[in-house]
Scaffold this active site. Structure first.
Site: not given
Length: 353
Positions: A140, A247
């Site tokens: 990532d 979230c």
């Protein structure tokens, strides 16, 4: 290769065993050119401006759209999955409006460091088996489209929330990639199994999904709290609730999580002080205290100002009169975005009891 282990299939089998021993729950392999469709999808995403302020997506679009171009000598991409499944319901804290909701993956150590070290050990093992082999590892932090590659490698499929889903792991897992010059047997790609389910789409507080399998990052709370700098639109502030970093809503409601494997890495387990921290305490953090509190955490990378901005939005959404003083004390903060967020919170709490 070692004597007696000279077939590609045998090498792959031993590779999977080695990766499992390192803590990876699933391993799949695809070719670097196995995802030709992502170039067009990425181009459309950027053309619509859905990447928001993430300019690096547009700047490095060629590599993201064509993994084979990232390293032309690569012959295989080894995709690995490591679970970080929470031990608690991450949605419970949303009901505690004077407390902060932090994404599950960020409630302890930074996964980038942990996964990358594991990848390097697996990669070194492969090099020892195949003289002259080369590897590159990614977690990532490079222009690598991990999710489409993981789908091509058979680890699962990209769900309607655009995250990777697995029949065996649900969607609570990290992905890592090892590009290598070794030509290993490839796996069959994953198949989509979302059916008519809309749970992830319907739960999104900000309606960040224009359509199934499509995300507009500009409305995504993970993007807004982590990548977006400067003030957030007031319409969206009010929808963020008490979510101050990331979230988990769309992940948490996925029915496939009933098959999720427990996380074996203790460093992924939530720190008690980050499960539901008090918003007033977080708002009081200066730069030094912020750095000390989040040392070794992925939260540290957004910096104190952006973090406190998020905390103040949560305070404004709390309806808790006791938090008004915490916001009032930051209305003259040196950072203009923090000061703006503080004034907004104070105004929102007028008349709160």
């Amino acid at each position: 290769m070692k004597q007696g282990e000279d077939t590609p299939a045998a090498l792959k089998e031993r590779l999977v065993t080695e990766a499992n021993a390192e803590g990876f729950a699933r391993v799949g392999i695809c070719a670097p050119d196995a995802v030709p469709q992502i170039a067009e999808r990425l181009e459309r995403f950027v053309e619509h401006g859905r990447h928001g302020q993430m300019g690096w997506m547009a700047e490095r679009m060629h590599w993201r759209g064509d993994p084979a171009a990232l390293w032309t000598d690569a012959r295989s991409v080894i995709m690995l999955a490591e679970p970080y499944t929470p031990e608690h319901d991450p949605l419970e804290v949303l009901q505690q409006r004077d407390r902060a909701a932090i994404s599950v993956y960020a409630q302890n150590r930074d996964y980038h460091d942990i996964v990358k070290k594991r990848l390097k050990r697996v990669g070194r093992w492969l090099i020892e088996q195949v003289p002259g082999a080369e590897i590159k590892v990614f977690v990532d932090t490079a222009p690598v489209m991990e999710k489409p590659l993981a789908e091509a490698a058979g680890l699962g499929w990209q769900g309607k929330h655009t995250n990777l889903l697995s029949r065996q792991l649900g969607n609570w897992f990290f992905l890592g990639a090892i590009f290598t010059t070794v030509n290993l047997p490839k796996d069959a790609p994953g198949r989509e199994n979302c059916g008519s389910c809309r749970a992830c789409l319907d739960v999104c507080p900000t309606n960040a999904f224009p359509a199934p399998f499509e995300l507009d990052a500009r409305r995504c709370i993970s993007y807004l709290t982590i990548e977006h700098h400067g003030p957030v639109d007031e319409e969206l502030r009010a929808l963020m609730g008490n979510r101050i970093y990331g979230c988990d809503d769309c992940l948490a409601v996925c029915p496939w999580n009933k098959f999720a494997e427990a996380a074996s890495e203790i460093r992924y387990r939530a720190r008690e002080d980050l499960r539901a921290p008090d918003l007033a305490e977080l708002a009081a953090l200066d730069d030094a205290a912020f750095r000390a509190t989040f040392s070794g955490s992925p939260i540290k990378r957004i910096g104190r100002d952006r973090f406190v901005r998020n905390v103040l939005y949560a305070i404004g959404n709390s309806g808790a009169a006791r938090l008004r003083a915490a916001a009032q004390g930051l209305t003259d903060d040196p950072d203009p975005t923090v000061a703006d967020a503080a004034r907004w919170a104070v105004e929102r709490l007028e008349g709160a009891t």
